[in-house]
Design a protein around this motif. Structure first.
Motif, mmCIF file in Angstrom:
data_model
loop_
_atom_site.group_PDB
_atom_site.id
_atom_site.type_symbol
_atom_site.label_atom_id
_atom_site.label_comp_id
_atom_site.label_asym_id
_atom_site.label_seq_id
_atom_site.Cartn_x
_atom_site.Cartn_y
_atom_site.Cartn_z
ATOM 1 N N MET A 117 0.832 -1.203 0.000
ATOM 2 C CA MET A 117 0.000 0.000 0.000
ATOM 3 C C MET A 117 0.871 1.260 0.000
ATOM 4 O O MET A 117 0.565 2.237 -0.699
ATOM 5 N N LEU A 129 -7.286 3.238 -3.047
ATOM 6 C CA LEU A 129 -6.757 2.036 -2.396
ATOM 7 C C LEU A 129 -7.823 1.420 -1.515
ATOM 8 O O LEU A 129 -8.567 2.124 -0.819
ATOM 9 N N LEU A 145 -3.400 2.396 7.720
ATOM 10 C CA LEU A 145 -4.215 2.413 6.505
ATOM 11 C C LEU A 145 -4.575 3.852 6.136
ATOM 12 O O LEU A 145 -4.495 4.245 4.970
ATOM 13 N N VAL A 150 -5.885 4.566 2.502
ATOM 14 C CA VAL A 150 -6.741 3.399 2.260
ATOM 15 C C VAL A 150 -8.085 3.695 2.931
ATOM 16 O O VAL A 150 -8.283 3.385 4.105
#
Length: 304
Positions: A117, A129, A145, A150
């Motif tokens: 990522m 993402l 994240l 994300v």
């Protein structure tokens, strides 16, 4: 409801309008918008082979080209290979807007997931993402994240009653210890609900996947929908059981049964009805998987 027709986020009982970037992450994601699935695609990077739970319906195959279902992939990629795959995908299939990690194991049980990522976010900051997780480690990693943008998140939640969860999971491995039965299901549930709440608070767009298992959790599914709807998740995806492993003798729900379950759950949360049960290495539009074309010269012509 926003002017664009999308619902607002419900965070701790307060309705908060989605900002333009969040709306883009909905409009261009084929799993979060039924309209998007006809125009935009996604690419899954299979960088996560290990799993920290064992579901009684799950069989993970790491060298499989003949099946189209979660948990299968033709190969497991390294983070570097994953970024190279994204480069190739964007060259051949520029309609792809989403890069996701969905296995073939549990993404957050594999350090390669966050490294991938990070690399993708640095090189392709415009791409959306996405992560699919069982939620066990979500509270621990959620801020990482967020760090890599994300913001589209799917959590598989099959029960909000540990007694029912104990029938679905053989074991749960948490902080180096294996738990079975109700004890394991309880730990998993606590982490899932905590992670979902944290995600909503961070303005993530959360989708819940629930596997419809007749005779096990079928009458329980509307309660799951009611619970997560009240928590502020965006949509709810009912996935019919694929009979395999310990549930190989269970007859899966019919399309009519699935439609009826959607109707029962719809009062509580927006329903996703166009899921294609993607492979861990799926590429392209939903239902038009192009992953076998990569590195074989059969990609579509790049759009002008």
């Amino acid at each position: 409801m926003t002017d664009e027709g999308y619902p607002t986020a419900n965070v701790q009982g307060k309705e908060i309008p989605y900002d333009p970037e969040t709306l883009r992450r909905i409009k261009e994601h084929p799993c979060f918008s039924e309209k998007a699935c006809h125009a935009f695609g996604r690419a899954h990077l299979a960088v996560a082979p290990k799993c920290n739970i064992q579901c009684n319906y799950c069989v993970r195959d790491f060298d499989c080209v003949n099946e189209s279902r979660p948990g299968v992939t033709s190969e497991v990629l390294s983070p570097g290979d994953g970024v190279a795959r994204v480069r190739e995908v964007m060259e051949k299939f520029p309609y792809v807007k989403v890069i996701g990690i969905a296995g073939p194991g549990e993404p957050l049980a594999n350090p390669e997931t966050l490294e991938t990522m990070r690399l993708v976010h640095e090189e392709f900051p415009h791409l959306i993402l996405c992560l699919s997780t069982n939620g066990l480690m979500l509270p621990e990693y959620i801020d990482e994240l967020v760090k890599y943008d994300v913001y589209n998140l799917t959590v598989t939640l099959n029960a909000i009653d540990p007694e029912i969860g104990a029938k679905i999971y053989s074991h749960v491995t948490y902080k180096g210890k294996k738990y079975e039965g109700v004890e394991g299901a309880k730990i998993l549930l606590e982490q899932q609900l905590k992670g979902i709440q944290m995600a909503v608070e961070r303005k993530m767009i959360v989708k819940i996947n629930t596997v419809y298992i007749p005779g096990v959790n079928d009458e329980h599914i509307p309660e799951i929908a009611k619970k997560v709807g009240a928590m502020g998740v965006y949509n709810f995806n009912i996935i019919p059981l694929i009979p395999q492993y310990k549930f190989e003798g269970v007859t899966p729900p019919t399309p009519a049964m699935k439609r009826a379950m959607h109707d029962r759950c719809a009062p509580y949360v927006k329903q996703m009805k166009h899921c294609q049960r993607c492979r861990a290495d799926a590429v392209g539009k939903l239902g038009q998987d192009m992953q076998s074309c990569l590195s074989h010269g059969c990609g579509e012509k790049k759009e002008e």
